[in-house]
Design an enzyme around this catalytic site. Structure first.
Site, PDB file in Angstrom:
ATOM      1  N   CYS A  85       0.604  -1.336   0.001  1.00 45.52           N
ATOM      2  CA  CYS A  85       0.068  -0.230   0.037  1.00 45.52           C
ATOM      3  C   CYS A  85       0.725   1.381  -0.040  1.00 45.52           C
ATOM      4  O   CYS A  85       1.577   1.633  -1.187  1.00 45.52           O
ATOM      5  CB  CYS A  85      -0.813  -0.075   1.178  1.00 45.52           C
ATOM      6  SG  CYS A  85      -2.408   0.884   0.771  1.00 45.52           S
ATOM      7  N   HIS A 182      -3.225  -5.283   1.760  1.00 49.92           N
ATOM      8  CA  HIS A 182      -2.534  -5.721   3.040  1.00 49.92           C
ATOM      9  C   HIS A 182      -2.413  -7.112   3.565  1.00 49.92           C
ATOM     10  O   HIS A 182      -3.390  -7.433   3.978  1.00 49.92           O
ATOM     11  CB  HIS A 182      -3.181  -4.881   4.201  1.00 49.92           C
ATOM     12  CG  HIS A 182      -3.100  -3.254   4.036  1.00 49.92           C
ATOM     13  ND1 HIS A 182      -2.149  -2.518   4.639  1.00 49.92           N
ATOM     14  CD2 HIS A 182      -3.716  -2.580   3.399  1.00 49.92           C
ATOM     15  CE1 HIS A 182      -2.278  -1.482   4.371  1.00 49.92           C
ATOM     16  NE2 HIS A 182      -3.298  -1.172   3.657  1.00 49.92           N
ATOM     17  N   GLU A 184      -0.511  -8.632   5.308  1.00 47.82           N
ATOM     18  CA  GLU A 184      -0.144  -8.490   6.720  1.00 47.82           C
ATOM     19  C   GLU A 184      -1.352  -8.463   7.617  1.00 47.82           C
ATOM     20  O   GLU A 184      -1.328  -8.780   9.088  1.00 47.82           O
ATOM     21  CB  GLU A 184       0.843  -7.448   7.251  1.00 47.82           C
ATOM     22  CG  GLU A 184       0.240  -5.980   7.418  1.00 47.82           C
ATOM     23  CD  GLU A 184       0.106  -5.297   6.246  1.00 47.82           C
ATOM     24  OE1 GLU A 184       0.006  -5.971   4.805  1.00 47.82           O
ATOM     25  OE2 GLU A 184      -0.530  -4.093   6.430  1.00 47.82           O
TER      26      GLU A 184
HETATM   27  N1  GLN Z   1      -3.676   6.324   1.143  1.00 50.21           N
HETATM   28  C1  GLN Z   1      -2.593   6.087   1.629  1.00 50.21           C
HETATM   29  C2  GLN Z   1      -1.424   6.726   0.903  1.00 50.21           C
HETATM   30  O1  GLN Z   1      -1.554   7.254   0.065  1.00 50.21           O
HETATM   31  C3  GLN Z   1      -2.116   4.628   1.480  1.00 50.21           C
HETATM   32  C4  GLN Z   1      -3.325   3.894   2.432  1.00 50.21           C
HETATM   33  C5  GLN Z   1      -2.535   2.453   3.246  1.00 50.21           C
HETATM   34  O2  GLN Z   1      -1.132   2.446   3.211  1.00 50.21           O
HETATM   35  N2  GLN Z   1      -3.495   1.852   3.687  1.00 50.21           N
HETATM   36  O3  GLN Z   1      -0.309   6.847   1.672  1.00 50.21           O
END
Ligand code: GLN
Length: 201
Positions: A85, A182, A184
């Site tokens: 992410c 995610h 994890e």
């Molecule tokens: N929206 C977050 C970002 O732009 C990422 C979201 C996440 O890591 N769950 O950094």
């Protein structure tokens, strides 16, 4: 003994530590996971995870402490990395925001991918979906997406390991692995195991 690191500025740090430990145990590997807060913590690690969280915060703090450039240098020299992410956003060469377009934020910028932050917008901000990831076998992988980005472009040297809604959600470029979801946050450690096996190969 295998030594892995998790970048620990902010975000889902302890969950990745747990997943890596479980993955090593399931692979029958003796190893340890350490928290990476400064560039010196990268010494002796054989692989590093960059967790989800807020990529702007992580990037800015890491830039200030010098960790960002240390990560860039080590990864360019072959250090295996797994971003999830926000971690994936930091690995990308180019990023823009779904709403505001061009954004100025510090990146590690080592993966040949272009990414759109907060792609799924308000309505679908967070969702779960079963993903088909052939590399991991036939059992689906539960993808947990939280304010997830989307990968809008991958270079020829990037392998797409899974897609959702026609967009890549798990990609690999040599020793670099990146997910927009995610893993994890589930008990399924198959992607962490894949990362470790690929790091050691
Ligand atoms: N929206 C977050 C970002 O732009 C990422 C979201 C996440 O890591 N769950 O950094």
């Amino acid at each position: 003994m295998l030594k892995l690191g998790v970048v620990a500025i902010q975000g889902a740090v302890s969950e990745h530590v747990q997943s890596l430990k479980l993955a090593m145990a399931r692979l029958g590997l003796d190893g340890d996971v350490k928290l990476v807060k400064k560039s010196i913590d990268l010494e002796n690690v054989q692989g590093v995870v960059i967790p989800g969280g807020e990529s702007t915060v992580m990037g800015r703090v890491a830039e200030r402490t010098g960790l960002l450039s240390a990560l860039r240098e080590r990864i360019e020299n072959g250090l295996p990395v797994f971003g999830t992410c926000a971690g994936t956003i930091l690995l990308a060469k180019e990023v823009r925001d779904a709403k505001v377009g061009k954004v100025e934020q510090p990146l590690i910028g080592v993966m040949d991918i272009k990414i759109i932050r907060n792609y799924y917008g308000r309505q679908k901000e967070s969702f779960e979906v079963d993903l088909d990831i052939p590399t991991l076998g036939s059992k689906p992988f539960r993808g947990v997406f939280i304010r997830a980005p989307a990968i809008e472009f991958v270079g020829d040297n990037v392998k797409i390991l899974a897609t959702y809604d026609g967009l890549p959600v798990l990609v690999q470029q040599d020793k670099m692995l990146a997910a927009t979801f995610h893993p994890e946050l589930t008990n399924d450690t198959r992607i962490h195991e894949f990362f470790i096996k690929n790091a050691l190969s």
